[in-house]
Design a protein around this motif. Structure first.
Motif, PDB file in Angstrom:
ATOM      1  N   GLY A 188       0.777  -1.278  -0.145  1.00 59.99           N
ATOM      2  CA  GLY A 188      -0.182  -0.001   0.201  1.00 59.99           C
ATOM      3  C   GLY A 188       0.957   1.053  -0.115  1.00 59.99           C
ATOM      4  O   GLY A 188       1.862   1.361  -0.853  1.00 59.99           O
ATOM      5  N   ARG A 189       0.620   2.470   0.806  1.00 59.44           N
ATOM      6  CA  ARG A 189       1.690   3.447   1.446  1.00 59.44           C
ATOM      7  C   ARG A 189       2.482   2.995   2.266  1.00 59.44           C
ATOM      8  O   ARG A 189       3.274   3.873   2.270  1.00 59.44           O
ATOM      9  CB  ARG A 189       0.687   4.483   1.571  1.00 59.44           C
ATOM     10  CG  ARG A 189      -0.112   4.820   0.770  1.00 59.44           C
ATOM     11  CD  ARG A 189      -1.218   5.870   1.199  1.00 59.44           C
ATOM     12  NE  ARG A 189      -2.175   6.471   0.372  1.00 59.44           N
ATOM     13  CZ  ARG A 189      -3.160   7.310   0.275  1.00 59.44           C
ATOM     14  NH1 ARG A 189      -2.527   8.046   1.115  1.00 59.44           N
ATOM     15  NH2 ARG A 189      -3.503   7.434  -0.559  1.00 59.44           N
ATOM     16  N   ALA A 190       3.017   2.190   2.908  1.00 60.80           N
ATOM     17  CA  ALA A 190       4.401   1.949   3.767  1.00 60.80           C
ATOM     18  C   ALA A 190       5.506   1.715   2.692  1.00 60.80           C
ATOM     19  O   ALA A 190       5.110   0.051   2.175  1.00 60.80           O
ATOM     20  CB  ALA A 190       3.503   0.970   4.102  1.00 60.80           C
ATOM     21  N   ALA A 191       5.990   1.269   2.795  1.00 65.89           N
ATOM     22  CA  ALA A 191       7.228   1.184   2.280  1.00 65.89           C
ATOM     23  C   ALA A 191       9.103   1.107   2.618  1.00 65.89           C
ATOM     24  O   ALA A 191       8.433   1.870   4.171  1.00 65.89           O
ATOM     25  CB  ALA A 191       7.611   1.567   0.350  1.00 65.89           C
ATOM     26  N   GLY A 192       9.794  -0.050   2.806  1.00 73.83           N
ATOM     27  CA  GLY A 192      11.032   0.373   3.618  1.00 73.83           C
ATOM     28  C   GLY A 192      12.314  -0.425   2.485  1.00 73.83           C
ATOM     29  O   GLY A 192      11.924  -1.498   1.553  1.00 73.83           O
ATOM     30  N   VAL A 193      13.096  -0.199   2.724  1.00 80.44           N
ATOM     31  CA  VAL A 193      14.223  -0.869   1.944  1.00 80.44           C
ATOM     32  C   VAL A 193      14.633  -2.400   3.459  1.00 80.44           C
ATOM     33  O   VAL A 193      14.449  -2.243   4.222  1.00 80.44           O
ATOM     34  CB  VAL A 193      16.264   0.081   2.202  1.00 80.44           C
ATOM     35  CG1 VAL A 193      16.806  -0.936   1.708  1.00 80.44           C
ATOM     36  CG2 VAL A 193      15.047   0.986   1.523  1.00 80.44           C
ATOM     37  N   ILE A 194      14.707  -3.255   2.328  1.00 82.97           N
ATOM     38  CA  ILE A 194      14.893  -4.593   2.637  1.00 82.97           C
ATOM     39  C   ILE A 194      16.670  -4.801   3.774  1.00 82.97           C
ATOM     40  O   ILE A 194      17.157  -4.536   3.199  1.00 82.97           O
ATOM     41  CB  ILE A 194      14.419  -6.173   2.163  1.00 82.97           C
ATOM     42  CG1 ILE A 194      13.438  -5.654   1.943  1.00 82.97           C
ATOM     43  CG2 ILE A 194      15.581  -7.348   3.041  1.00 82.97           C
ATOM     44  CD1 ILE A 194      13.130  -7.080   0.521  1.00 82.97           C
ATOM     45  N   VAL A 195      17.460  -5.111   4.883  1.00 83.75           N
ATOM     46  CA  VAL A 195      18.163  -4.801   5.319  1.00 83.75           C
ATOM     47  C   VAL A 195      18.463  -5.946   6.233  1.00 83.75           C
ATOM     48  O   VAL A 195      19.723  -6.442   6.776  1.00 83.75           O
ATOM     49  CB  VAL A 195      18.320  -3.363   6.412  1.00 83.75           C
ATOM     50  CG1 VAL A 195      18.296  -2.185   5.601  1.00 83.75           C
ATOM     51  CG2 VAL A 195      17.286  -3.857   7.417  1.00 83.75           C
ATOM     52  N   GLU A 196      17.918  -6.806   6.261  1.00 80.44           N
ATOM     53  CA  GLU A 196      18.608  -8.629   6.692  1.00 80.44           C
ATOM     54  C   GLU A 196      16.973  -9.851   6.253  1.00 80.44           C
ATOM     55  O   GLU A 196      16.214  -9.207   6.723  1.00 80.44           O
ATOM     56  CB  GLU A 196      17.932  -8.128   8.270  1.00 80.44           C
ATOM     57  CG  GLU A 196      18.455  -9.399   9.558  1.00 80.44           C
ATOM     58  CD  GLU A 196      18.260  -8.848  11.745  1.00 80.44           C
ATOM     59  OE1 GLU A 196      18.029 -10.416  11.810  1.00 80.44           O
ATOM     60  OE2 GLU A 196      17.985  -8.009  11.357  1.00 80.44           O
ATOM     61  N   THR A 197      17.990 -10.463   5.687  1.00 76.82           N
ATOM     62  CA  THR A 197      16.826 -11.865   5.363  1.00 76.82           C
ATOM     63  C   THR A 197      18.075 -12.667   6.011  1.00 76.82           C
ATOM     64  O   THR A 197      18.278 -13.306   6.466  1.00 76.82           O
ATOM     65  CB  THR A 197      17.017 -11.728   3.783  1.00 76.82           C
ATOM     66  OG1 THR A 197      18.346 -12.108   3.599  1.00 76.82           O
ATOM     67  CG2 THR A 197      16.420 -10.459   3.115  1.00 76.82           C
ATOM     68  N   GLU A 198      16.997 -14.160   5.893  1.00 75.36           N
ATOM     69  CA  GLU A 198      17.365 -15.601   6.057  1.00 75.36           C
ATOM     70  C   GLU A 198      16.984 -16.187   5.280  1.00 75.36           C
ATOM     71  O   GLU A 198      16.375 -16.586   4.619  1.00 75.36           O
ATOM     72  CB  GLU A 198      16.960 -15.946   7.047  1.00 75.36           C
ATOM     73  CG  GLU A 198      17.506 -14.984   8.451  1.00 75.36           C
ATOM     74  CD  GLU A 198      17.614 -15.672  10.254  1.00 75.36           C
ATOM     75  OE1 GLU A 198      17.674 -15.577  10.512  1.00 75.36           O
ATOM     76  OE2 GLU A 198      16.201 -16.563   9.924  1.00 75.36           O
ATOM     77  N   ALA A 199      17.604 -17.298   4.465  1.00 79.96           N
ATOM     78  CA  ALA A 199      17.547 -17.882   3.896  1.00 79.96           C
ATOM     79  C   ALA A 199      16.652 -19.773   4.267  1.00 79.96           C
ATOM     80  O   ALA A 199      17.840 -19.540   5.128  1.00 79.96           O
ATOM     81  CB  ALA A 199      18.818 -18.206   2.365  1.00 79.96           C
ATOM     82  N   TYR A 200      15.453 -19.864   3.738  1.00 82.62           N
ATOM     83  CA  TYR A 200      14.931 -21.634   3.884  1.00 82.62           C
ATOM     84  C   TYR A 200      15.690 -22.118   2.904  1.00 82.62           C
ATOM     85  O   TYR A 200      14.636 -21.998   1.788  1.00 82.62           O
ATOM     86  CB  TYR A 200      14.224 -21.223   4.623  1.00 82.62           C
ATOM     87  CG  TYR A 200      14.252 -20.409   6.398  1.00 82.62           C
ATOM     88  CD1 TYR A 200      14.551 -21.952   7.357  1.00 82.62           C
ATOM     89  CD2 TYR A 200      14.637 -19.006   5.649  1.00 82.62           C
ATOM     90  CE1 TYR A 200      14.466 -20.627   8.557  1.00 82.62           C
ATOM     91  CE2 TYR A 200      14.698 -18.762   7.844  1.00 82.62           C
ATOM     92  CZ  TYR A 200      14.405 -19.640   8.367  1.00 82.62           C
ATOM     93  OH  TYR A 200      15.228 -18.791   9.960  1.00 82.62           O
TER      94      TYR A 200
END
Length: 185
Positions: A32-44
Motif C-alpha cells: 500500500g502506502r508503506a515501504a521499507g528497504v530490506i536490510v536483513e534476510t534469512e534463507a530457508y
C-alpha cells in the motif's frame, strides 16, 4: 518512488534461495502506502534444512513454498506474530527467504499507528514480527504474487551497492549453525 523503481520480475526469484536472499538486500518492500528497504534476510532452503517449514515435504501449509517463485509465504509464530517469506527456486523446488528487517522509507506515520510501542523509526520494522505489524502484512497475504499488486518488491533504478554481513540464522534450534542470515553492514 514508483518513477525511480520497478517491480522485481518473477525470474529474480526463480534462482537459488541463498542468492535470492542476498540479492533482496537493498530492495524495497512495498505494501500500500508503506515501504521499507530490506536490510536483513534469512534463507530457508528446504530438504536437509530442518529449520525450513518445507523440510517435511509438501503439505497444505507448505504448498505455497513449493509453488511458483515470487509469492508471499506468511505464517503465524509464537501465537502472536506473522512472518513474511518470499518464495524462491523454480516451481516444485522448496525455498524461501524470511524478510527479517526493513529500514522504513514511506508511510512512517501509519507504521507508528500500527506499532505504537515503537519509539524510533529504527524500531518500527527491526524484526520479522515487527515488520509485518508495521507494514500491515497478515496471513491474508499468504500466496500473494509479489511481482505485482499492492504487496510488491521493487528495485531502485540506480541501485546503490551494499556490503553484506553473513551470520548464522537466529531464533531457531535446528540447523542453527548454517551461515544463512544476511544483513546490510
Amino acid at each position: 518512488m514508483a518513477a525511480r523503481s520497478e517491480p522485481l520480475p518473477r525470474e529474480f526469484y526463480e534462482r537459488d534461495t541463498v542468492q535470492v536472499s542476498r540479492d533482496l538486500l537493498g530492495k524495497i518492500l512495498v505494501h500500500g502506502r508503506a515501504a521499507g528497504v530490506i536490510v536483513e534476510t534469512e534463507a530457508y532452503v528446504g530438504g536437509e534444512d530442518l529449520a525450513s517449514h518445507s523440510s517435511r515435504g509438501l503439505t497444505p501449509r507448505t504448498k505455497v513454498i513449493f509453488g511458483p517463485p515470487g509469492h508471499a509465504y506468511v505464517y503465524f509464530i509464537y501465537g502472536m506474530y506473522e512472518c513474511l517469506n518470499l518464495v524462491a527456486e523454480p516451481e516444485g523446488r522448496p525455498g524461501c527467504v524470511l524478510i527479517r528487517a526493513l529500514d522504513p522509507i514511506c508511510g512512517i506515520d501509519g507504521m507508528f499507528r500500527r506499532r505504537p510501542a515503537a519509539r524510533k523509526v529504527e524500531d518500527l520494522a527491526s524484526g520479522p514480527g515487527k515488520l509485518t505489524l508495521a507494514m500491515n502484512i497478515t496471513r491474508a497475504h499468504n500466496g500473494r504474487d509479489v511481482t505485482r499488486g499492492s504487496l510488491v518488491v521493487r528495485k531502485w533504478e540506480r541501485e546503490p551497492p551494499v556490503e553484506i554481513e553473513v551470520t548464522p540464522r537466529i531464533g531457531i534450534s535446528k540447523c542453527a549453525d548454517l551461515p544463512l542470515r544476511f544483513l546490510i553492514k
